[in-house]
Write a protein that holds these residues in place. Structure first.
Motif, PDB file in Angstrom:
ATOM      1  N   SER A  37       0.916  -1.257   0.290  1.00 38.07           N
ATOM      2  CA  SER A  37       0.113  -0.082  -0.182  1.00 38.07           C
ATOM      3  C   SER A  37       0.774   1.046  -0.101  1.00 38.07           C
ATOM      4  O   SER A  37       1.952   1.012   0.329  1.00 38.07           O
ATOM      5  N   ALA A  38       0.411   2.348  -0.239  1.00 37.80           N
ATOM      6  CA  ALA A  38       1.051   3.637  -0.324  1.00 37.80           C
ATOM      7  C   ALA A  38       1.031   4.246   1.003  1.00 37.80           C
ATOM      8  O   ALA A  38       1.443   5.367   1.019  1.00 37.80           O
ATOM      9  N   SER A  41       3.272   2.304   7.727  1.00 34.08           N
ATOM     10  CA  SER A  41       2.910   0.935   8.279  1.00 34.08           C
ATOM     11  C   SER A  41       1.786   1.111   9.385  1.00 34.08           C
ATOM     12  O   SER A  41       1.109  -0.117   9.581  1.00 34.08           O
ATOM     13  N   MET A  42       1.418   2.157   9.969  1.00 34.27           N
ATOM     14  CA  MET A  42       0.467   2.286  10.867  1.00 34.27           C
ATOM     15  C   MET A  42      -0.823   2.238  10.219  1.00 34.27           C
ATOM     16  O   MET A  42      -1.827   1.538  10.560  1.00 34.27           O
ATOM     17  N   SER A  43      -0.969   2.825   9.201  1.00 31.63           N
ATOM     18  CA  SER A  43      -2.173   2.858   8.391  1.00 31.63           C
ATOM     19  C   SER A  43      -2.438   1.523   7.682  1.00 31.63           C
ATOM     20  O   SER A  43      -3.469   1.242   7.573  1.00 31.63           O
ATOM     21  N   GLY A  82      -8.061  -0.373   0.468  1.00 32.48           N
ATOM     22  CA  GLY A  82      -6.875   0.267   0.278  1.00 32.48           C
ATOM     23  C   GLY A  82      -5.609  -0.221   0.057  1.00 32.48           C
ATOM     24  O   GLY A  82      -4.712   0.295  -0.337  1.00 32.48           O
ATOM     25  N   ALA A  83      -5.668  -1.459  -0.052  1.00 33.19           N
ATOM     26  CA  ALA A  83      -4.189  -2.306  -0.270  1.00 33.19           C
ATOM     27  C   ALA A  83      -4.355  -2.031  -1.843  1.00 33.19           C
ATOM     28  O   ALA A  83      -5.066  -2.055  -2.685  1.00 33.19           O
ATOM     29  N   LEU A  84      -3.167  -1.793  -2.515  1.00 38.85           N
ATOM     30  CA  LEU A  84      -2.896  -1.562  -3.692  1.00 38.85           C
ATOM     31  C   LEU A  84      -2.607  -2.836  -4.525  1.00 38.85           C
ATOM     32  O   LEU A  84      -3.171  -3.393  -5.539  1.00 38.85           O
ATOM     33  N   VAL A  85      -2.042  -3.999  -3.763  1.00 40.21           N
ATOM     34  CA  VAL A  85      -1.772  -5.102  -4.187  1.00 40.21           C
ATOM     35  C   VAL A  85      -1.685  -6.407  -3.287  1.00 40.21           C
ATOM     36  O   VAL A  85      -0.967  -5.989  -2.225  1.00 40.21           O
ATOM     37  N   VAL A  86      -2.224  -7.377  -3.372  1.00 36.93           N
ATOM     38  CA  VAL A  86      -2.042  -8.401  -2.062  1.00 36.93           C
ATOM     39  C   VAL A  86      -1.319  -9.598  -3.044  1.00 36.93           C
ATOM     40  O   VAL A  86      -1.945 -10.241  -4.036  1.00 36.93           O
TER      41      VAL A  86
END
Length: 100
Positions: A37-38, A41-43, A82-86
């Motif tokens: 994600s962009a 790490s907390m987000s 919100g994850a760009l890629v998994v």
């Protein structure tokens, strides 16, 4: 010098094939996944927790974290919040010479 260039080109071809293979492996519920994600790490931790999962490991990379959940909808939820890629975490670990 030409030998060095040929060796480097060979390594690039071999590694790019491995990277494509690892990146194309489908993540599976209940198995570790790499969440890119962009966000910081907390987000990213909030994204993972709100999707029903938990982070794995003591540290996260600047753009990625390992996470896991037994929830079958975990992966689709990650992508929707919100994850760009998994990616399949085990395949990525093997690429890096590690195991999970």
């Amino acid at each position: 010098m030409q030998l060095l260039i040929n060796i480097l080109l060979f390594l690039m071809v071999v590694m790019s094939g491995s990277l494509v293979t690892a990146a194309s492996a489908r993540p599976v519920a209940g198995e570790p996944v790499l969440v890119l994600s962009a966000h910081d790490s907390m987000s990213r931790e909030r994204i993972v927790r709100s999707s029903g999962g938990q982070l794995i490991g003591p540290v996260s990379a600047p753009l990625a974290s390992l996470a896991v959940s037994n929830d079958p909808k975990f992966i689709s939820r990650l992508q929707s919040v919100g994850a760009l890629v998994v990616l399949d975490g085990r395949a990525i670990a093997q690429l890096c010479g590690a195991s999970l």
